[in-house]
Design an enzyme around this catalytic site. Structure first.
Site, PDB file in Angstrom:
ATOM      1  N   ASP A   1       0.724  -1.224  -0.052  1.00 31.15           N
ATOM      2  CA  ASP A   1       0.109  -0.037  -0.095  1.00 31.15           C
ATOM      3  C   ASP A   1       1.045   1.286  -0.215  1.00 31.15           C
ATOM      4  OD1 ASP A   1      -2.260  -1.245   0.151  1.00 31.15           O
ATOM      5  OD2 ASP A   1      -2.735  -1.184   2.226  1.00 31.15           O
TER       6      ASP A   1
ATOM      7  N   ARG B   1      -0.844  -0.761  -8.850  1.00 27.25           N
ATOM      8  CA  ARG B   1      -2.258  -0.220  -8.409  1.00 27.25           C
ATOM      9  C   ARG B   1      -2.430   1.222  -8.344  1.00 27.25           C
ATOM     10  NH1 ARG B   1      -3.700  -1.678  -2.635  1.00 27.25           N
ATOM     11  NH2 ARG B   1      -3.995  -3.699  -2.946  1.00 27.25           N
TER      12      ARG B   1
HETATM   13  C1  LIG Z   1      -8.316  -1.407  -4.210  1.00 28.28           C
HETATM   14  C2  LIG Z   1      -8.201  -0.123  -3.307  1.00 28.28           C
HETATM   15  C3  LIG Z   1      -6.703   0.272  -2.744  1.00 28.28           C
HETATM   16  C4  LIG Z   1      -6.424   1.330  -2.221  1.00 28.28           C
HETATM   17  N1  LIG Z   1      -5.203   1.470  -1.749  1.00 28.28           N
HETATM   18  C5  LIG Z   1      -4.759   2.846  -1.237  1.00 28.28           C
HETATM   19  C6  LIG Z   1      -3.560   3.069  -0.844  1.00 28.28           C
HETATM   20  O1  LIG Z   1      -2.620   2.248  -0.901  1.00 28.28           O
HETATM   21  N2  LIG Z   1      -3.140   4.445  -0.774  1.00 28.28           N
HETATM   22  C7  LIG Z   1      -4.048   5.573  -0.807  1.00 28.28           C
HETATM   23  O2  LIG Z   1      -3.443   6.619  -0.492  1.00 28.28           O
HETATM   24  N3  LIG Z   1      -5.309   5.199  -1.025  1.00 28.28           N
HETATM   25  C8  LIG Z   1      -5.664   4.057  -1.305  1.00 28.28           C
HETATM   26  N4  LIG Z   1      -6.994   3.720  -1.889  1.00 28.28           N
HETATM   27  C9  LIG Z   1      -8.065   4.773  -1.706  1.00 28.28           C
HETATM   28  C10 LIG Z   1      -8.065   5.800  -2.873  1.00 28.28           C
HETATM   29  O3  LIG Z   1      -6.988   6.661  -3.048  1.00 28.28           O
HETATM   30  C11 LIG Z   1      -9.234   6.786  -2.533  1.00 28.28           C
HETATM   31  O4  LIG Z   1      -9.186   7.210  -1.632  1.00 28.28           O
HETATM   32  C12 LIG Z   1     -10.663   5.870  -2.580  1.00 28.28           C
HETATM   33  O5  LIG Z   1     -10.826   4.834  -3.617  1.00 28.28           O
HETATM   34  C13 LIG Z   1     -11.648   6.984  -3.164  1.00 28.28           C
HETATM   35  O6  LIG Z   1     -11.473   7.249  -4.578  1.00 28.28           O
HETATM   36  P1  LIG Z   1     -12.119   7.006  -5.911  1.00 28.28           P
HETATM   37  O7  LIG Z   1     -11.247   6.888  -6.798  1.00 28.28           O
HETATM   38  O8  LIG Z   1     -13.297   5.886  -5.392  1.00 28.28           O
HETATM   39  O9  LIG Z   1     -13.002   8.280  -6.418  1.00 28.28           O
HETATM   40  P2  LIG Z   1     -14.071   9.542  -5.453  1.00 28.28           P
HETATM   41  O10 LIG Z   1     -13.695  10.640  -6.339  1.00 28.28           O
HETATM   42  O11 LIG Z   1     -13.586   9.076  -3.828  1.00 28.28           O
HETATM   43  O12 LIG Z   1     -15.259   8.584  -5.622  1.00 28.28           O
HETATM   44  C14 LIG Z   1     -16.083   8.660  -7.134  1.00 28.28           C
HETATM   45  C15 LIG Z   1     -17.179   8.108  -6.783  1.00 28.28           C
HETATM   46  O13 LIG Z   1     -17.301   6.683  -6.375  1.00 28.28           O
HETATM   47  C16 LIG Z   1     -18.189   6.484  -5.636  1.00 28.28           C
HETATM   48  N5  LIG Z   1     -17.662   6.063  -4.203  1.00 28.28           N
HETATM   49  C17 LIG Z   1     -16.663   6.484  -3.804  1.00 28.28           C
HETATM   50  N6  LIG Z   1     -16.267   6.109  -2.403  1.00 28.28           N
HETATM   51  C18 LIG Z   1     -17.555   5.409  -2.014  1.00 28.28           C
HETATM   52  C19 LIG Z   1     -18.040   5.159  -0.732  1.00 28.28           C
HETATM   53  N7  LIG Z   1     -17.231   5.084   0.196  1.00 28.28           N
HETATM   54  N8  LIG Z   1     -19.111   4.501  -0.804  1.00 28.28           N
HETATM   55  C20 LIG Z   1     -19.891   4.602  -1.942  1.00 28.28           C
HETATM   56  N9  LIG Z   1     -19.749   5.073  -3.032  1.00 28.28           N
HETATM   57  C21 LIG Z   1     -18.289   5.481  -3.148  1.00 28.28           C
HETATM   58  C22 LIG Z   1     -19.205   7.606  -5.710  1.00 28.28           C
HETATM   59  O14 LIG Z   1     -20.157   7.024  -6.587  1.00 28.28           O
HETATM   60  C23 LIG Z   1     -18.429   8.699  -5.837  1.00 28.28           C
HETATM   61  O15 LIG Z   1     -18.868   9.753  -6.903  1.00 28.28           O
HETATM   62  C24 LIG Z   1      -7.533   2.392  -2.630  1.00 28.28           C
HETATM   63  C25 LIG Z   1      -8.536   2.253  -3.034  1.00 28.28           C
HETATM   64  C26 LIG Z   1      -8.698   0.956  -3.641  1.00 28.28           C
HETATM   65  C27 LIG Z   1     -10.041   0.707  -4.365  1.00 28.28           C
END
Ligand SMILES: Cc1cc2nc3c(=O)[nH]c(=O)nc-3n(C[C@H](O)[C@H](O)[C@H](O)COP(=O)(O)OP(=O)(O)OC[C@H]3O[C@@H](n4cnc5c(N)ncnc54)[C@H](O)[C@@H]3O)c2cc1C
Length: 309
Positions: free
Chosen positions: A135, A185
């Site tokens: 991560d 990732r």
């Molecule tokens: C598999 C995975 C691993 C990750 N590992 C890391 C890491 O190592 N380091 C790190 O900094 N971050 C990590 N993240 C978190 C990432 O950086 C984001 O903070 C998180 O994924 C939200 O961003 P988004 O791309 O989904 O977009 P966003 O702009 O947050 O969301 C876009 C849309 O997705 C939907 N959505 C988003 N979140 C939710 C929710 N909680 N419930 C329901 N709908 C939702 C909504 O429709 C929203 O409008 C990881 C995420 C994933 C999926």
């Protein structure tokens, strides 16, 4: 502002107790966290794999400041990998490791300890036919994490890393890591970062995400597109077609409990869809960070906290 308040709440022991005691809050926890034990993680993994999805499992905990705790985290991962092996799940499930949970921030030789402990986890994973992804945490750890990744990949070339599109440096890191056998990732990024190192504007982050996807999909590595954003998922799929990516040469990833219908839809279309499953007793900070990401989820939290169940 609201996000900052919530991120402070993620460090409140009193709120954690409320969330533990109130049954509706417990249901909310169960939506996003597999449970506290290895058995819980293996059970949820089995359910997801049976529904056609792949899994990566995170033993919750970070910012370890004691060696014993780092050792306990390493041992928890080894036990988890053994549990996945016994359940015959290692061809579909891997693990995600935060280096700060295995000692990266310990004073003195923290980086070496984290590298050694991560290597033990990689060794066990490799012997059981699965992989480890590191991560990515806040920007002060990026160089150290990528340096440990380089070292680990000498013996464990399948070790993956996370790059965060909100960091201004990330396009260059994508170019560096878009090489044969390299698993990357791509996520937007989850930490509060200063503008000097990260884009603050959401649309700028989205544009950076698209540029990074292009670099990774055009490269020779294995891109793992981690986002719930419907537009980015669509663009990712279109770019995969445009870059002649065969199915199985990239994957989508989402968090456990988030956009579950969309996870099922992508899997049913033949996409590789991996779910990030957190478990362990340090679930509270993780839960609040997830809720802070989406205003609609705050209503769920408020209801759960005021209800006596
Ligand atoms: C598999 C995975 C691993 C990750 N590992 C890391 C890491 O190592 N380091 C790190 O900094 N971050 C990590 N993240 C978190 C990432 O950086 C984001 O903070 C998180 O994924 C939200 O961003 P988004 O791309 O989904 O977009 P966003 O702009 O947050 O969301 C876009 C849309 O997705 C939907 N959505 C988003 N979140 C939710 C929710 N909680 N419930 C329901 N709908 C939702 C909504 O429709 C929203 O409008 C990881 C995420 C994933 C999926």
């Amino acid at each position: 502002m609201l996000r900052s308040v919530l991120l402070s709440a993620s460090r409140s022991d009193r709120l954690k107790q409320v969330a533990t005691d109130a049954p509706p809050a417990r249901a909310l926890v169960a939506r996003f966290v597999a449970g506290e034990t290895t058995d819980d993680a293996v059970r949820v993994t089995r359910e997801l794999v049976d529904s056609g999805r792949l899994v990566t499992i995170d033993h919750l905990g970070e910012d370890t400041l004691e060696l014993e705790q780092a050792e306990a985290t390493r041992d928890a991962y080894l036990a988890l990998l053994d549990g996945l092996g016994e359940a015959g799940l290692t061809s579909s499930a891997e693990v995600s490791v935060k280096l700060s949970a295995v000692g990266q921030a310990l004073p003195g030789d923290g980086e070496k300890i984290a590298r050694d402990f991560a290597a033990s986890i990689c060794e066990r994973a490799t012997s059981l036919g699965t992989t480890v992804t590191l991560d990515m945490e806040d920007h002060t750890t990026t160089d150290s994490t990528l340096s440990i990744l380089r070292d680990l990949r000498v013996d464990f070339p399948d070790t993956g890393a996370v790059l965060q599109a909100y960091l201004r440096r990330t396009e260059a890191d994508c170019a560096d890591l878009a090489t044969t056998g390299s698993r990357v990732r791509l996520c937007k990024g989850a930490y509060d970062e200063p503008e000097s190192v990260a884009y603050a504007d959401r649309s700028e982050v989205d544009r950076a995400y698209v540029r990074c996807m292009k670099i990774l999909l055009q490269g020779a590595g294995y891109p793992m597109l981690a986002t719930h954003d419907p537009r980015l998922v669509e663009i990712g799929g279109a770019l995969a077609v445009r870059t002649d990516r065969e199915p199985g040469t990239y994957e989508f990833q989402m968090l456990y409990g988030v956009r579950t219908d969309e996870q099922a839809r992508l899997a049913s279309q033949g996409e590789r869809m991996r779910v990030y499953v957190p478990y362990g007793d340090e679930w509270y900070g993780y839960l609040v960070r997830r809720l802070a990401e989406r205003p609609a989820n705050l209503t769920l939290l408020a209801r759960a906290l005021v209800s006596k169940g």
